[in-house]
Design an enzyme around this catalytic site. Structure first.
Site, short mmCIF file in Angstrom:
data_model
loop_
_atom_site.label_atom_id
_atom_site.label_comp_id
_atom_site.label_asym_id
_atom_site.label_seq_id
_atom_site.Cartn_x
_atom_site.Cartn_y
_atom_site.Cartn_z
N ASP A 15 29.60 34.38 35.51
CA ASP A 15 30.18 35.71 35.30
C ASP A 15 31.42 35.45 34.44
O ASP A 15 31.47 34.42 33.74
CB ASP A 15 30.54 36.38 36.65
N LYS A 75 28.18 37.61 45.52
CA LYS A 75 29.10 37.32 44.41
C LYS A 75 30.15 36.34 44.91
O LYS A 75 30.41 36.25 46.11
CB LYS A 75 29.81 38.61 43.97
P1 NDP Z 1 32.99 36.04 29.57
O1 NDP Z 1 34.00 35.29 30.36
O2 NDP Z 1 31.99 35.30 28.77
O3 NDP Z 1 33.71 37.05 28.58
C1 NDP Z 1 34.58 38.02 29.07
C2 NDP Z 1 35.21 38.74 27.89
O4 NDP Z 1 35.92 39.87 28.36
C3 NDP Z 1 36.21 37.87 27.15
O5 NDP Z 1 36.22 38.26 25.81
C4 NDP Z 1 37.52 38.21 27.83
O6 NDP Z 1 38.66 38.03 27.02
C5 NDP Z 1 37.32 39.68 28.14
N1 NDP Z 1 38.01 40.04 29.38
C6 NDP Z 1 37.83 39.52 30.60
N2 NDP Z 1 38.68 40.05 31.48
C7 NDP Z 1 39.41 40.93 30.78
C8 NDP Z 1 40.44 41.83 31.14
N3 NDP Z 1 40.89 41.90 32.40
N4 NDP Z 1 40.96 42.61 30.17
C9 NDP Z 1 40.52 42.52 28.88
N5 NDP Z 1 39.52 41.70 28.49
C10 NDP Z 1 38.99 40.93 29.43
O7 NDP Z 1 32.29 37.02 30.61
P2 NDP Z 1 30.88 37.76 30.49
O8 NDP Z 1 30.65 38.17 29.09
O9 NDP Z 1 29.87 36.94 31.19
O10 NDP Z 1 31.13 39.05 31.41
C11 NDP Z 1 31.61 40.27 30.87
C12 NDP Z 1 31.27 41.40 31.83
O11 NDP Z 1 29.84 41.44 31.99
C13 NDP Z 1 31.83 41.27 33.24
O12 NDP Z 1 32.08 42.56 33.75
C14 NDP Z 1 30.68 40.65 34.02
O13 NDP Z 1 30.77 40.92 35.40
C15 NDP Z 1 29.51 41.37 33.39
N6 NDP Z 1 28.20 40.76 33.51
C16 NDP Z 1 27.98 39.46 33.13
C17 NDP Z 1 26.72 38.92 33.23
C18 NDP Z 1 26.41 37.54 32.76
O14 NDP Z 1 25.23 37.18 32.79
N7 NDP Z 1 27.35 36.76 32.29
C19 NDP Z 1 25.60 39.69 33.80
C20 NDP Z 1 25.92 41.06 34.08
C21 NDP Z 1 27.18 41.55 33.96
P3 NDP Z 1 39.32 36.56 26.81
O15 NDP Z 1 38.41 35.87 25.84
O16 NDP Z 1 40.68 36.84 26.26
O17 NDP Z 1 39.33 35.94 28.15
O1 2IT Z 2 26.79 40.57 37.26
C1 2IT Z 2 25.76 39.89 37.13
O2 2IT Z 2 24.63 40.38 37.23
C2 2IT Z 2 25.91 38.47 36.82
N1 2IT Z 2 27.03 38.00 36.64
C3 2IT Z 2 24.71 37.58 36.74
C4 2IT Z 2 24.23 37.23 38.11
C5 2IT Z 2 23.14 36.18 38.15
O3 2IT Z 2 22.87 35.73 39.27
O4 2IT Z 2 22.58 35.82 37.13
#
Ligand code: NDP
Ligand code: 2IT
Length: 451
Positions: free
Chosen positions: A166, A126
């Site tokens: 992420d 990461k």
């Molecule tokens: P994005 O940046 O696309 O979206 C994050 C969302 O969560 C936004 O709406 C943001 O609000 C909100 N957010 C982020 N931090 C906070 C916080 N501290 N408090 C409140 N709201 C918060 O991220 P992702 O959708 O990609 O990721 C979301 C989660 O999913 C994370 O935990 C990530 O690790 C996990 N994840 C992501 C993957 C991926 O493929 N992208 C894969 C597996 C897991 P705002 O719009 O106001 O910033």
């Molecule tokens: O938490 C996760 O699994 C991710 N942010 C995606 C990782 C990846 O390599 O696609």
């Protein structure tokens, strides 16, 4: 060997006292794998716990860039290469002001087991930065990404370490990072996943985590003898990549998702959230969710300041299925109790470690199905690996092919977690099932590879 306090203390001593999310993730895994360690001394003989809780290496570097006002800005960049027993280090990059090495160790550690559960040849890593993309122009994002890659490129490679997105890192950032890598190295290769389709990205990668989480939950409901999603009320937190694609797939399967959240507040629209509007607000305009109510005045917006004491408004809303999909520790014991009291039947973690340990306990003790992040959100990294395969073979797969493989992968993970929990006498406990199944594969590979 049982996990003694001494083991936990040793891990605490070798890390920073402030690495609490990392300790939280480690303690959960160690608790789950006790029966495996107790039943076979080979893991202790090979010091697997010590080796698995220590990253192979961690990079920390300075990122200097110039903002639009010609001011020089400095951020910190990181990459944690945690474990490559099963394949190249693989895991996302997070750009958020809260990022520090403890959070990245927690995410990298979780990623080892998640990637193991996919059954694909990928190790765990990461990275990211404390850079805050909010309010930055496209040009500033590009400048930051270029500078970040100036350092990161030394550590990555298609067979070494393959970052992805992420929080705060989507196709735009990955595009700029890829462009800079190519400029520095003159090499056009799959060193990142989540790339835009036109230069090597896979179809379905943006949708993969959210869709995958819904496929997983559908399978989990089936194992529990419950009907699928038709007419089910669902609550989702977050309004980013994972949340919006979760909402999209829930609609496709006949459910009614009624909420989403961002860092400033929660939207509750009892008729079902307007996905097109949300995409426009969050993905295109990067605006606040509050604006949703200017179009849908009947929807209710609750600001973070007005959340219930110790909890979050989104989990106060009655639902059948809950999908925490924003960030770590966003579902507390107060929230868990509200979900239980309101008759929720399943909680599926789209985000990484969104539920606190006490919340998980309350959810499980009350017979609510619980899908832990490392199993439920593995769809994103699985399609990342499909992207690596496509890049390596210089091919492009169709949307239908990737979707089918994603669905099969998620249903297979669910089955494996379910059967592992049964095998270890904790039927229905998907936390233990996921941790044990994920652990055994990596640990056995580490033993086979020697030290
Ligand atoms: P994005 O940046 O696309 O979206 C994050 C969302 O969560 C936004 O709406 C943001 O609000 C909100 N957010 C982020 N931090 C906070 C916080 N501290 N408090 C409140 N709201 C918060 O991220 P992702 O959708 O990609 O990721 C979301 C989660 O999913 C994370 O935990 C990530 O690790 C996990 N994840 C992501 C993957 C991926 O493929 N992208 C894969 C597996 C897991 P705002 O719009 O106001 O910033
Ligand atoms: O938490 C996760 O699994 C991710 N942010 C995606 C990782 C990846 O390599 O696609």
């Amino acid at each position: 060997m049982s996990i003694s306090n001494e083991t936990i203390e040793k891990i605490r001593r070798s890390n920073c006292a402030t690495d609490d999310t990392f300790f939280q993730a480690v303690e959960e895994v160690l608790e789950s794998i006790k029966p495996v360690l107790d039943s076979d001394p080979i893991y202790e003989r090979h010091s697997i716990v010590d080796r698995l809780t220590t990253p192979d290496r961690e990079f920390k570097f300075k990122v200097v860039w110039m903002d639009d006002n010609q001011n020089i800005q400095v951020n910190t960049g990181y990459r944690v290469q945690f474990n490559n027993a099963l394949g190249p280090y693989k895991g996302g990059l997070r750009f958020h002001p809260s990022v520090n090495s403890g959070i990245l160790k927690f995410l990298g550690f979780e990623q080892i087991f998640k990637n193991s559960l996919t059954g694909l040849p990928i190790g765990g890593g990461k990275g990211g930065s404390d850079f805050d993309p909010k309010g930055k122009s496209d040009f500033e994002i590009m400048k930051f990404c270029s500078s970040f890659m100036t350092e990161l490129h030394k550590y990555i490679g298609p067979r070494i370490d393959v970052p992805a997105g992420d929080i705060g890192v989507g196709a735009r950032e990955i595009g700029y990072l890829f462009g800079e890598y190519k400029k520095i190295t003159s090499s056009y290769e799959g060193i990142l996943t989540g790339k835009p389709y036109m230069f090597g990205g896979s179809l379905m990668r943006p949708e993969a985590t959210g869709y995958g989480c819904v496929y997983f939950t559908d399978e989990m409901l089936k194992f529990a003898g419950k009907d699928g999603f038709k007419d089910r009320i669902c609550t989702v937190s977050g309004a980013g990549n994972v949340a919006l694609h979760t909402i999209e797939k829930l609609y496709a399967l006949g459910a009614k998702p009624v909420t989403c959240t961002d860092s400033r507040g929660t939207i509750y629209d009892s008729r079902g959230v307007n996905l097109e509007l949300l995409k426009e607000l969050k993905l295109v305009r990067r605006a606040s969710l509050e604006e949703y109510c200017t179009v849908h005045s009947e929807a209710i917006y609750t600001k973070v300041e007005d959340y219930p004491q110790g909890g979050h408004e989104v989990w106060n809303i009655p639902c059948d299925c809950a999908f925490p999909s924003a960030t770590q520790n966003e579902l507390t014991k107060v929230d868990a109790q509200n979900l239980v009291d309101n008759g929720c039947i399943s909680v599926s973690e789209g985000a990484n470690m969104p539920s606190t340990p006490t919340a998980i306990q309350i959810i499980q003790d009350n017979g609510v199905l619980f899908a832990p992040a490392k199993a439920a959100n593995a769809g994103g990294v699985a399609v990342s690996e499909f992207e690596m395969s496509q890049n390596a073979s210089m091919t492009k797969w169709t949307y239908e092919k990737v979707d089918k493989m994603l669905e099969q992968t998620m249903r297979a993970i669910c089955k494996r977690v379910h059967l592992t929990a049964e095998e270890y006498g904790v039927a229905g406990n998907y936390v233990d099932g996921a941790n044990i199944a994920g652990f055994k594969k990596v640990a056995d590979a580490m033993i086979a590879e020697g030290i």
